[in-house]
Each structure stands twice: as C-alpha cells, then as structure tokens.
Design an enzyme around this catalytic site. Structure first.
Site, short mmCIF file in Angstrom:
data_model
loop_
_atom_site.label_atom_id
_atom_site.label_comp_id
_atom_site.label_asym_id
_atom_site.label_seq_id
_atom_site.Cartn_x
_atom_site.Cartn_y
_atom_site.Cartn_z
N ASN C 33 -2.35 7.00 -6.16
CA ASN C 33 -1.32 7.15 -7.23
C ASN C 33 -2.16 6.94 -8.72
O ASN C 33 -3.46 6.96 -8.78
CB ASN C 33 -0.11 6.17 -6.94
CG ASN C 33 -0.61 5.18 -7.30
OD1 ASN C 33 -1.62 5.04 -8.05
ND2 ASN C 33 -0.10 4.27 -6.59
N ASP C 227 4.32 8.30 4.95
CA ASP C 227 4.14 7.62 3.52
C ASP C 227 4.84 8.40 2.58
O ASP C 227 4.82 7.89 1.23
CB ASP C 227 2.74 7.45 3.69
CG ASP C 227 2.72 6.27 2.25
OD1 ASP C 227 1.81 6.52 1.91
OD2 ASP C 227 3.53 5.27 2.68
#
Lengths: 352, 352, 352
Positions: C33, C227
């Site tokens: 991320n 996910d």
C-alpha cells in the site's frame, strides 16, 4: 547436475554458507510467446533478481554504510533448452568470488516439468555486481570477502575478475564514442530480409516497479526489454517461432534513473546458416533534467535461432546487405560467430 | 451526478435493470506517472473493461450463438480531474441504447480519496460495442433490445446511434487511404519544440493477456498504449508533469490479432496557449502471416496539458513548424480546437 | 527458526525429502500500500503458488493420469508481522500429510531485511490440495502417500485431516443457500461507520494469467482479490493505514473458469476495540455460457487492524448497526472473535 543446488553443496563443503538463493516460479502465458516458449528476457530478469538479492544481502553483512548491489556485467550466457508455460523455473544463485569492490555470482536455471518430473538445465550465467551506498549513491562500498574451498578456486576467481575488468574497460571506451543508430527507417519501403526491414525500436517510461531502492533501473528489467526488441527483429526477419539462443557479455555502463524514457533499438548484424545476431542499444533520455542529454546506457549482441513446430532449428534466410556499414558489421559478426564456435569446440574437446 | 450510478437509478425507476457494472480498484504506483497522477490510458483501459463486460453479458442474454462484444468506437472523452495513487477508482457502466447490431454503454469514473472521503467525477465516456459470434469470428450477432424509461430516451439514443454511425463511415474512408506517418526521425538532429523532436513510437508484441476470448486485442489495451505514446510526446515537448486532458472519438476499424507486433506512433500536431494535440497511430504487423501486410488499425487525437507542482496548468511552448505538412496539420488542429471550445461554451450557456 | 528452511530439516531427519519448495522474492511498490506495507493478499498469493507447485509435483510422482493440484481449503492464518517494500519474502513449503485424495501443505513466510539482516516470521499457513486429472477435469486422482518421521506425526496429521474434512462439509452446506449479498448501496446517502458506508465490491474478468493449466482460477489469485476488497472496506471505515491481521479458514467450493467475470464483495460485520471483521464473497458469472447462472464460489472472513505512523495498533471506531440483519451478523462476529481470543490464550498457556 544436482550439484547446482546450493543446499547439497553446503553439505559437501561444510564451509561458511555462500548463502545460496533459490527461487521457484511457475511459468505463465505472459512469460512466453504465443507458441509457449518462455522469453529469454523473462529468464534473464529472474536470473538478475536472484543475483541482486544474494549480492545485496552479502554486501550488507558488515557494519558500515547500508548498500544496494547494482549489476555491472553479465558474462556471455547460452540458453541451452527452451522453457515452456506450466513448467517450474528453478533459479539458484551463489557467490563465487569477491574483489574489494565487486561480487561474482553464478546463477543456474533449471526448468522442471512438474507433470512428468523431467528436469533440464536451461541457463548458466555469471554476473558481476558492485555495491553502492544508500547514503551516497556514487560511493562504492567495500565488499566482505568470502572464503574459498581451496587456493585454486580463489586463484581462478581472480583470473576471471581480471579478465572481465579488462573487457569492461575496453567496452566502456567503445561505448564512449556516441554511436547513435539510425532510427528505424520506413519499413514499408524496405525489402524483406534487409537490415532495415527488421530493424525495430521500442520506448519505455521507467516506473517505480522497474527500479531498485536507489531509484535506478534493475539490470534485469533492461535485459528483458533488450530481449523483447531482439525478438521482434528476429521475428520480422524469419516470420517463425524464434527463440533466444545466447547473449554476449553485457556491460551496464551508466545508470538509468526512474522517470527516464528508455529507447531500446535493435538491428540484425549477421546471419549464419541457422542463427541470427542482433545488436541491441539502450539509450536513456532523462526527459525532465535538461542539463543531461540522451545517453547510451547499454549495448549487447543477442543470438536468436528459428524453430519449427517440433522445436527443431530451421535454416535462416541470409541477411540482405545494402550499405558499406552493414557489410562491415556483417564481417564483424562473422568473426564473433566463428570465435564462439571455436571456443565451443575447444571446450567439448577439453571435456572428452 | 448521483443518478449516474445505475444502482440508484434501478431503485428509483423500478424498471428492468440495465445490469449496471460497478468496479472499484485502488490506484497503484504502476498506474501513475512519477508525480503520482494516474495515466489517462489506465483509466481508458478500466472504462473499456467495464464496457466490455456489460455488453458481452447483455448480448448473451438470449438463445443463439455465444458471442463476445468488441469495442467499435469511443466518443470524445474529457478527463475532468486528475486521479492520484492511493485513491479508489469507481467505474460504473450501464447500457443506454441498443440497435440491431450494436450496444451503447455509458461509463462514469469517479475517484475517491478514502482518507478524506472526498469524491470527484473524473470521466464520462460513451462506448459502442458490436457482438461477434464465438463460433464464427466474422459474424455479427443480433443484440437483445433494452427497454427505455420513455419514448424520448429511445429517440435520443437513436439520434446518437445515427450520428456515430455516420462518423464511423467517414473515418473509415479516411483510414483506408494508407497514410503512413514518417517514423520518428533521428531526434539528435532536431531542435527542441519541433514536431520531430518529440515524435515517438513504441512497439508491442501482443500477448494472451491483451486479448479477448476471440484472440483479438481489447480496445482498452490499445487505448492504453496510445496514451502511453501520447504522454511521451507531450513530456518530450514540455519536460514537465503532463496529463491527458481529453481524447477525441476513436474508431476501432480493424481487429488486431494475438501474435501481431503493434507499432504505436505519435506526433504533435497543434499547440494552443495551454494545450497540446497529439496524433496517435496504431499499425498492426501480423508478423507470421505474410499474405496480410502491415495495416492501420486505429488512429486518434489526444489532448494533453502541462501542470506545475500544485497541479495548475502551465503555458505550453508553441510547436515549431518546419514543413508544409506540419503547417497544414497545425491548421487542422486549430480548427478542431476552436470547434471544441465553441461546443463547450455552448453547453455551458445551455446549462445556465 | 532456521528450521523452517527445509534444507536444514532434511539434514536432521535424513528421511525421504519432502522436496521443500523455496522461493525468495523482493517486495516491490506494487506489492504494497502507499505506506509501504505489503498487502496480505500478495502474501496469500505467494503462499498458494508455493503450495500449488509442491502438491502438483508430488501428485505426479507415480505412473497414471497427469494431474494438477487444486486448492481446496486454507486453514485460518495469522499475519504476524508486516512486511515492507524492499524486504525479501522467503516462502518455504513442505508436505505434512497425505490422504487418499488430498495433500496437506505447510507454508511458512519469512521477511528478511537484506540491509540490516533482520528476519521475521510473517505467516504460517496450512493448505489442502486435491489433484484433478488433466485428461478428465472432474476426476480426482490418487495421491502418492508420504512417509512420516514417526507414527505420532501420522496420527496428528490424520486428526487434522478429519477435522478439516468435517468443516468443509459444513461450510459447503451453508454455501449452498444462494445468499446473494446486497450490492454496494448508494454510499452517498450513508452515514460514516455504518455497514453500508464501507461496503465495497470489485469485478474482475478472469484472464489466462489467472488460471492453472486446467483453465480454472488459482486459489491464490482469488484470495488476493478478496484481500483487495477487504482492504478497501477497512480503509473506508478507518481512513488510516490498515493491514490484514488474519484470515479465517477459506473453502474453495466451486471452480471458476477462465472467461468468467468474478464479483468480489465485502462488508464489515464486526468491530472490536482494535480490530475489524470483514465478510468477503466471491461470485462467478460465466458471462458467455447462459445455461449456468451466476454462482457463489468462495466466502471468507478477513480481520483487519488499523496502524498509526509508527506501526502501532490504533483503536477502531465501532461499527454503526442499522438493521436487524447487521445486528445478528455483529453478534455472530463477536462469537468468532471471542472463540479466537480464547484459543490464542489457551495456546500461550500451553507454551509456558
């Protein structure tokens, strides 16, 4: 052949682990051409990833600057067998020599058909890495020295080190002559089988995923792009299923920074009965920084062969030479071809 | 704007669902340039993926040949706001008109900053799809007709259908004239800001991931490659952070088969005070099939703007015109620019 | 902890090698991320790739149908430490039990910082695979039995086998009731922290790179998509840096074929002081084949936590429950949460 797996080697030598790196990955459609042969460039990229990990890890083993190992040179490498979609590629790497500022890594690639159990050695490659400090990207850090199994092993490693050091210097001088290739002429006007007909180039905007922690392009990414262009040149010439047979020594003279536009151009130089030699150039254009202009980053010779439906080598149509320059390059390519052929015969005799 | 999300529309109208397709994806570094702006081409690709799914699903609703919808045309689309890495892109698509053999899909893209909660409409695009039978790749199948909320809606859809049908025919004629662009000249010899200085081209070997079930390249993949080249042309000219502002209507005249080598070339045609128009061509080379030579598959005009550190538009250096052809193209670009400007002013007045 | 490396384990056991699979890969920006934490889904995908290789290789060890092992179930797995960009992920897998038709694989993931040399165990996962014949995709082939270090090892493996077999059956019944989740409602009208506010879904057109040799989606690809959605749900709720803490047992009931459109939807079910439980559904839509309608392929519960700038867990705002259904799911989530908490305490006491 099983000896190439470092784990077995450790058992036998019982010395300080050379910290083998092993990775296994299943080959997917995106890794291969439409006939199912994995691209030579995909394999080169995996080889370099393994080499980069083992070198960087090793070079950070001692106190001092944190560093990242950058690929400086790849020795000539042959592609011994094609690898297919669905097979598992085993890449194992180990350190074989260290000088004060460089690391030699031997990487072996094996393809395994997990359905039949058959295994084949696909590549043996030797890579040279140089560690650069993360603090100061131009500072080369000292490499922790490895221990050798025997004085002979260290001696042979030193010879290889000196040899490649000399070749890199020669190559650097030649690279300095800013030889800019003719950008692909208008193919529509070219006859089949000429140099201009198959000449190709691609551009690539360097992104974050292409780069190391330093923000410079991974050698493996560059090699993959080079193989991509070489493949298109070969395909345009032969119009068959073409595969990478070998890559001559590649020297990475100048770093390529994130944000550059990279132009990768390829042109055929020589054809033998059953092979093609393609010269590939990588030019980097910093785009934003106008103080630096476009520069030659890497160049190498790729050899391709043409395969039929059953994977057997097909004859290659001769390159049609049009200019003096092309004839000169053809002769130079022929010399390289004959030298390689001679070396191979000498090695085969040595092994008998 | 809330109504553009079909899901709400379904609730309020209580009519036959137009089977809205919604997808949300977080933007990653590889989706953007090094400044963090998501590439226009990434958004175009997402738009087309959504359009392809909703059309293909719709066209298979009735008994008969199984089919896959192929992108035939994208109406002019504007990029209203930049999208950034880390934001979530919402792509919602719905069917808005069906003719006997084509489907009109309206796609809206919204960027959401999940940390601040702020949302922005980034794109509104209209795409036209034509379904081809899986059995016989040249056979166009019949499209199940949708129901309309009102006769007016159907009437307006029909007008749009007729308009794009005519434009596609005109464009096809122009495309037929084998207009070959001059392959990027040797940039080393070009002056900054000339057409030749920024001209760029890339080649791409079409792989399985680029293609539909039919084995032909997704329109979205093509658009992404086109935007990539247009971006490099703009970056070479301005040397700043450049972003896609709009793309003129794109017609996909000829399919591109898996295994082709696609050459995408771009050159700047026109500059205004604050924008650049770039003409992009996509030529496909079947490589292996020598009966068909290289052909023009797609062409389009991309408009780019240049942004400063704070995302504000910067002035664009005028294009230096050198040949008669370049001057002619500049005038044609100017006409397109003024026409668009006029249309926009007319729409703004209409909304008041 | 070096014991998790199969090569050393082999030395100590001196038994038939379970042919451990080892892979090492450096984590890149696209794997993480924007704060630099590698996605839980990226790790799940690597885990499954390793498990798939070792199972398929093992199941092809004897004469008979060539087969490909398909992921049937993943036991609950915890993410013990975050992994960062630049670290090297070591994934090692080994076979731990075989029944007549299934294989149990234990996979460990370790993250290594090659600059500092520090290593951390990030995951321990247990996966169950079932081999399907390549000739007849519905035929389950016989699994070659492995040898055990001791009768106790075989006994414990058998217990685990029976336990998961029962859970899979229960889960299959529950999965059968075609409960289709409410597609993300209009978020514009929802209050912060409600279920509807963070609810998310994504669609994905299954391509060749996502699939096994059989043409069905890899379990790891599915888990990665799940996910992704769970992460968006968590991010919308917390607006902070959120990471996967654990995933409950996942059962892969029904295969997803290449060409399908997969819809992955997620909604928050429960929040504790410092964690969030998110329920994720995977529905497959064959798109082209209309004899088969859309069906529920997989479902699972993901637990996420919220981290501050220094990686310390932050409190999570309570979920605002609006309907009876939501309250019921909250209670059920609370039960799962307390059960897990109790199990963990029991294990810690056992280790003391």
């Amino acid at each position: 052949m099983l000896q190439v797996f470092g784990k077995v080697k450790e058992l036998r030598l019982g010395l300080q682990r050379f910290q083998s790196v092993i990775r296994e990955r299943i080959m997917r459609p995106d890794d291969a051409n439409i006939v199912g042969n994995v691209h030579g460039g995909t394999i080169l990229k995996m080889i370099e990833e393994a080499g980069g990990i083992i070198s960087t890890r090793h070079c950070n083993k001692q106190p001092g600057d944190r560093c990242v190992a950058a690929l400086a040179r790849v020795e000539r490498t042959d592609f011994l067998h094609p690898m297919l979609i669905g097979e598992v590629a085993h890449v194992s790497a180990e350190l074989t020599y260290t000088s004060r500022h460089s690391v030699e890594v031997q990487v072996n690639v094996m393809s395994e058909n997990i359905l039949t159990g058959s295994k084949k050695l696909t590549n043996k490659a030797t890579l040279w890495y140089v560690p650069f400090s993360l603090e100061n990207v131009d500072k080369v850090t000292d490499v922790p020295q490895i221990e050798y199994a025997s004085p002979e092993q260290e001696e042979e490693g030193k010879k290889r080190y000196e040899a490649q050091k000399m070749e890199r210097l020669e190559s650097k001088e030649r690279n300095g002559e800013a030889i800019i290739p003719v950008i692909s002429p208008d193919r529509q006007t070219k006859e089949e089988y000429t140099v201009g007909f198959s000449q190709s180039s691609l551009i690539h905007l360097v992104g974050p995923s292409d780069c190391t922690l330093h923000g410079f392009v991974h050698g493996g990414v560059t090699m993959k792009l080079m193989d991509e262009v070489a493949g298109i040149v070969a395909a345009r010439h032969c119009k068959t299923n073409i595969v990478t047979a070998s890559v001559d020594a590649i020297n990475f003279h100048r770093k390529i920074k994130k944000g550059c536009v990279v132009t990768v151009s390829g042109r055929m130089t020589f054809t033998s009965n059953k092979s093609m030699e393609i010269e590939v150039f990588v030019d980097a254009d910093p785009l934003v920084e106008t103080t630096k202009g476009k520069y030659r980053a890497v160049s190498a010779f790729f050899t391709y062969i043409s395969l039929d439906k059953d994977g057997k080598p097909l004859p290659v149509t001769s390159l049609k030479l049009e200019t003096q320059e092309e004839k000169k390059r053809f002769e130079e390519g022929k010399v390289r071809y004959l030298q390689t052929k001679a070396k191979r015969q000498a090695e085969q005799e040595r092994q008998q």
